[in-house]
Design an enzyme around this catalytic site. Sequence first.
Site, mmCIF file in Angstrom:
data_model
loop_
_atom_site.group_PDB
_atom_site.id
_atom_site.type_symbol
_atom_site.label_atom_id
_atom_site.label_comp_id
_atom_site.label_asym_id
_atom_site.label_seq_id
_atom_site.Cartn_x
_atom_site.Cartn_y
_atom_site.Cartn_z
ATOM 1 N N HIS A 41 -11.202 4.673 1.780
ATOM 2 C CA HIS A 41 -11.408 5.209 3.122
ATOM 3 C C HIS A 41 -11.719 4.064 4.062
ATOM 4 C CE1 HIS A 41 -12.852 7.731 6.392
ATOM 5 N NE2 HIS A 41 -12.230 8.712 5.784
ATOM 6 N N ASP A 69 -9.995 14.188 0.087
ATOM 7 C CA ASP A 69 -8.748 14.764 -0.417
ATOM 8 C C ASP A 69 -8.647 14.739 -1.937
ATOM 9 O OD1 ASP A 69 -7.602 15.444 2.048
ATOM 10 O OD2 ASP A 69 -7.141 13.342 2.419
HETATM 11 N N1 CMC Z 1 -5.406 2.662 -4.301
HETATM 12 C C1 CMC Z 1 -5.313 1.334 -4.582
HETATM 13 N N2 CMC Z 1 -5.710 0.345 -3.747
HETATM 14 C C2 CMC Z 1 -6.251 0.719 -2.582
HETATM 15 C C3 CMC Z 1 -6.406 2.064 -2.222
HETATM 16 C C4 CMC Z 1 -5.958 3.044 -3.146
HETATM 17 N N3 CMC Z 1 -6.083 4.359 -2.835
HETATM 18 N N4 CMC Z 1 -6.965 2.150 -0.975
HETATM 19 C C5 CMC Z 1 -7.158 0.883 -0.575
HETATM 20 N N5 CMC Z 1 -6.745 0.013 -1.543
HETATM 21 C C6 CMC Z 1 -6.839 -1.452 -1.511
HETATM 22 C C7 CMC Z 1 -5.856 -2.036 -0.501
HETATM 23 O O1 CMC Z 1 -4.594 -2.280 -1.108
HETATM 24 C C8 CMC Z 1 -6.590 -3.316 -0.116
HETATM 25 O O2 CMC Z 1 -6.454 -4.223 -1.168
HETATM 26 P P1 CMC Z 1 -6.423 -5.829 -0.890
HETATM 27 O O3 CMC Z 1 -7.771 -6.157 -0.315
HETATM 28 O O4 CMC Z 1 -6.174 -6.429 -2.218
HETATM 29 O O5 CMC Z 1 -5.306 -6.049 0.072
HETATM 30 C C9 CMC Z 1 -8.069 -2.872 -0.089
HETATM 31 O O6 CMC Z 1 -8.139 -1.772 -1.018
HETATM 32 C C10 CMC Z 1 -8.562 -2.436 1.270
HETATM 33 O O7 CMC Z 1 -7.776 -1.328 1.711
HETATM 34 P P2 CMC Z 1 -7.151 -1.167 3.159
HETATM 35 O O8 CMC Z 1 -5.671 -0.887 3.012
HETATM 36 O O9 CMC Z 1 -7.557 -2.301 4.031
HETATM 37 O O10 CMC Z 1 -7.872 0.135 3.633
HETATM 38 P P3 CMC Z 1 -7.575 0.928 4.949
HETATM 39 O O11 CMC Z 1 -8.875 1.201 5.574
HETATM 40 O O12 CMC Z 1 -6.558 0.262 5.795
HETATM 41 O O13 CMC Z 1 -6.901 2.285 4.409
HETATM 42 C C11 CMC Z 1 -6.678 4.406 3.407
HETATM 43 C C12 CMC Z 1 -7.622 3.436 4.122
HETATM 44 C C13 CMC Z 1 -7.391 5.753 3.279
HETATM 45 C C14 CMC Z 1 -5.420 4.633 4.264
HETATM 46 C C15 CMC Z 1 -6.308 3.850 2.020
HETATM 47 O O14 CMC Z 1 -7.477 3.708 1.246
HETATM 48 C C16 CMC Z 1 -5.304 4.733 1.286
HETATM 49 O O15 CMC Z 1 -4.091 4.618 1.535
HETATM 50 N N6 CMC Z 1 -5.781 5.652 0.386
HETATM 51 C C17 CMC Z 1 -4.891 6.577 -0.282
HETATM 52 C C18 CMC Z 1 -4.516 7.705 0.653
HETATM 53 C C19 CMC Z 1 -5.657 8.660 0.910
HETATM 54 O O16 CMC Z 1 -6.347 9.098 -0.012
HETATM 55 N N7 CMC Z 1 -5.832 9.050 2.184
HETATM 56 C C20 CMC Z 1 -6.869 10.017 2.592
HETATM 57 C C21 CMC Z 1 -7.948 9.370 3.402
HETATM 58 S S1 CMC Z 1 -9.409 10.403 3.622
HETATM 59 C C22 CMC Z 1 -8.934 11.785 4.519
HETATM 60 C C23 CMC Z 1 -8.182 11.539 5.769
HETATM 61 O O17 CMC Z 1 -8.407 10.581 6.505
HETATM 62 O O18 CMC Z 1 -7.310 12.348 6.038
#
Ligand code: CMC
Length: 431
Positions: A308, A365
Amino acid sequence: MANDDVAELKIGSKVYPLPIVAGTIGDEGLDIRKLRQDSGYITLDSGYGNTGACKSAITFIDGEKGILRYRGIPIEILAEKSTFVETSYLLIYGHLPNKAELSDFSNKLRYHSLIHEDMLHFYDGYPSTAHPMAILSSMVCSLSAYYPDSLDPKDPEQVDHLIPRVLSKLRTIAAYSYKKSIGQPVVYPRNSLRYCENFLHMMFAVPSEPYEVDPDIAAALNMLLILHADHEQNCSTSTVRLVGSSDANLFASIAAGICALWGPKHGGANQAVVEMLEEIQRNGGDVQKALALSKDKDSHFKLMGFGHRVYKNFDPRAKVIKAQCDTLLGKLKKADPLLDIARRLEEEALRDPYFADRKLYPNVDFYSGVLYRVLNIPINMYTVMFSLGRLPGWIAHWREMHLGGDERIGRPRQIYTGTVEAPYIPLMERR
Ligand code: CMC
């Protein structure tokens, strides 16, 4: 730092004062509104991870501690004691309603549950395979055609006229879209029922048989909708605010929010989680394979329902939903193998240094899809359910922005990286 209220930014030999803006609790900000005018510089923050787009008094999150409060009230307390209708009022109008206010609000929601009969024909235009989110967004936008005299966002009376209508009708539109997708006749709302019961009635009753709403299912749905009702400046709410900042009407702004929510990084994750769990089940239940894939950057696969932008700790909503899955399955004397897979996946992920180092925890989720399964909600309706829950939050932010009086049209700037100036080459001379 010049004093406690002002920070200083030095560019070359020049120093620019940036007033510090504090709220009642949580992040403090640097006011950069005059930065470009004074210095010629803008800020760059793709994904807006460090940008406060507005001041808001609706929802507070402490992502480090896993705290979520609506108008100061902890989400766990609302999930236990409140109803979705009462929580909607709280978010939109800023206080818990007294008896008269709640009764008036509930009556309006009951009274406005039907949609214009002509709108039923719209459903016939969609293929049976249409995703209900496509139908929901366009139907909600179409509602604006039926209220040409109430669309002025600056007129509080017109806004109040629309609020119970959109809250009540979105529920009807959602249920009808499911009925249409399975070829059953739509079931009209029964206004003697409470909000969640009426939704379940429209979803699952058929004209040919009696249907009794299970009170445990209605209570679980009520709790799920409360947990989804607001989450401050998330992608869809920011979209609603951005679209609303152009003075687009409430329906158009909400329709845009629904589209933003659809994506699998946002609300679409609840459907994606269950699809992922089903895939793991088909492959013999090997959770390690999914974990390995999600850690492999070349796979472009993320562990759905994990991570998140704001929470770097357990998402408090996920904790409540996980407990509710156990309670409800126990009450219904059912078991769900996907819940077992989800539990194992969570355990393994939390033990894994990749997830621990990045502070990736289950989000709202992760377990909500499993709970929707228990409620018999079909998988392509999960994100529609999220929309239904998030609606009062969208309305509250849209209303706060317009009534707050200091909103400007949302219009970010950019750092241009393209060609500086190029000649126009006539078609015949192009290679
Ligand atoms: N699985 C594997 N790696 C992950 C995940 C995951 N679910 N989420 C983040 N990471 C990694 C990401 O690749 C990055 O790694 P590195 O530092 O090596 O590059 C690190 O963790 C930081 O992540 P980020 O991409 O900078 O995080 P963000 O804040 O941009 O994205 C997110 C947040 C929710 C979009 C992302 O965690 C994600 O895609 N999760 C899966 C989809 C999901 O469950 N979404 C629902 C969110 S909660 C409800 C809502 O908002 O609707």
